[in-house]
Design an enzyme around this catalytic site. Structure first.
Site, PDB file in Angstrom:
ATOM      1  N   ARG A  37       0.823  -1.214   0.000  1.00  0.00           N
ATOM      2  CA  ARG A  37       0.000   0.000   0.000  1.00  0.00           C
ATOM      3  C   ARG A  37       0.853   1.259   0.000  1.00  0.00           C
ATOM      4  O   ARG A  37       0.464   2.280  -0.570  1.00  0.00           O
ATOM      5  CB  ARG A  37      -0.938   0.003   1.211  1.00  0.00           C
ATOM      6  N   ILE A  63      -7.519   7.170  -1.661  1.00  0.00           N
ATOM      7  CA  ILE A  63      -7.237   5.736  -1.628  1.00  0.00           C
ATOM      8  C   ILE A  63      -8.015   5.201  -0.433  1.00  0.00           C
ATOM      9  O   ILE A  63      -7.893   5.707   0.687  1.00  0.00           O
ATOM     10  CB  ILE A  63      -5.722   5.454  -1.523  1.00  0.00           C
ATOM     11  N   SER A  64      -8.856   4.219  -0.678  1.00  0.00           N
ATOM     12  CA  SER A  64      -9.832   3.794   0.327  1.00  0.00           C
ATOM     13  C   SER A  64      -9.186   3.188   1.569  1.00  0.00           C
ATOM     14  O   SER A  64      -8.064   2.683   1.535  1.00  0.00           O
ATOM     15  CB  SER A  64     -10.808   2.778  -0.274  1.00  0.00           C
ATOM     16  N   GLN A  65      -9.933   3.237   2.659  1.00  0.00           N
ATOM     17  CA  GLN A  65      -9.560   2.585   3.912  1.00  0.00           C
ATOM     18  C   GLN A  65      -9.313   1.098   3.651  1.00  0.00           C
ATOM     19  O   GLN A  65     -10.109   0.433   2.990  1.00  0.00           O
ATOM     20  CB  GLN A  65     -10.705   2.773   4.898  1.00  0.00           C
TER      21      GLN A  65
END
EC number: 2.1.1.77
Length: 217
Positions: A37, A63-65
């Protein structure tokens, strides 16, 4: 002293948090573990890459959780031989996760900057079963064909028929549905012989899905 290949504490907590929050599919957990990530976040956010939080990227997107990434991925029940459509490439992080779990990912992004960066990043990192397209997620070209799974990573007020028409029989589609501001609900659709079966999942918060290709950025 831990061995040289021992995961850093923040990554160990990242993995533990996913399990604590109910992610149990081992293939999904391995993909979350193996995709870096920190290679997909902005330079200034590298220290927070393994935190369970959404982070800002270019063009006002996010950028998503990680939990949401893992949850949406798990609910799609991905198989190695499947073809997946993603609407909203963003940084390419979710794209990379999907690519580890299926045969092919076609991902569509309306911002040229994000599409170009994600394409270069994914190629550099070796995710070679991905096609990044600059385009309108509400208007997928006919030559793209049909898909076993569809994931939408931006909020829609309703799921357009143009997307559900792209699903193969017994295909699954997951998308955040609701107002552009505030919270939405993740909706899972399955194409059954008698029509679409709809299931409401969890509340989420996503940036809005916008039609067309961005004129700038």
């Amino acid at each position: 002293m831990p061995p040289a290949d021992h995961p850093p504490p923040e990554k160990m907590m990242f993995q533990l948090n996913l399990r604590r929050r109910g992610i149990s599919d081992q293939r999904v957990l391995r993909a979350m573990d193996n995709v870096p990530r920190d290679a997909f976040v902005e330079q200034g956010d590298r220290e927070d890459a393994w935190c369970d939080t959404a982070l800002g990227i270019a063009c006002g997107q996010t950028i998503s959780q990680p939990f949401v990434v893992a949850y949406m991925t798990e609910r799609l029940e991905l198989g190695d031989d499947q073809r997946v459509l993603e609407i909203g490439t963003g940084s390419g992080y979710q794209t990379a996760i999907l690519s580890r779990l299926c045969r092919e990912v076609v991902t569509v992004e309306r911002y040229r900057v994000l599409a170009d960066r994600a394409r270069a990043r994914l190629k550099h990192l070796g995710y070679d079963n991905v096609e990044v397209l600059l385009g309108d997620g509400f208007d997928i070209p006919g030559e793209a064909g049909r898909f076993d799974r569809i994931m939408v990573t931006a909020a829609m007020e309703q799921i357009p028929e143009a997307l559900t028409a792209r699903l193969e029989p017994d295909g699954l589609l997951i998308a955040p549905v609701g107002p552009q501001s505030g919270r939405q609900t993740l909706i899972l659709l399955r194409r059954a012989p008698a029509g679409m079966i709809r299931k409401e999942l969890i509340d989420v918060r996503f940036v809005p899905a916008l039609p067309g290709i961005a004129r700038e950025l």
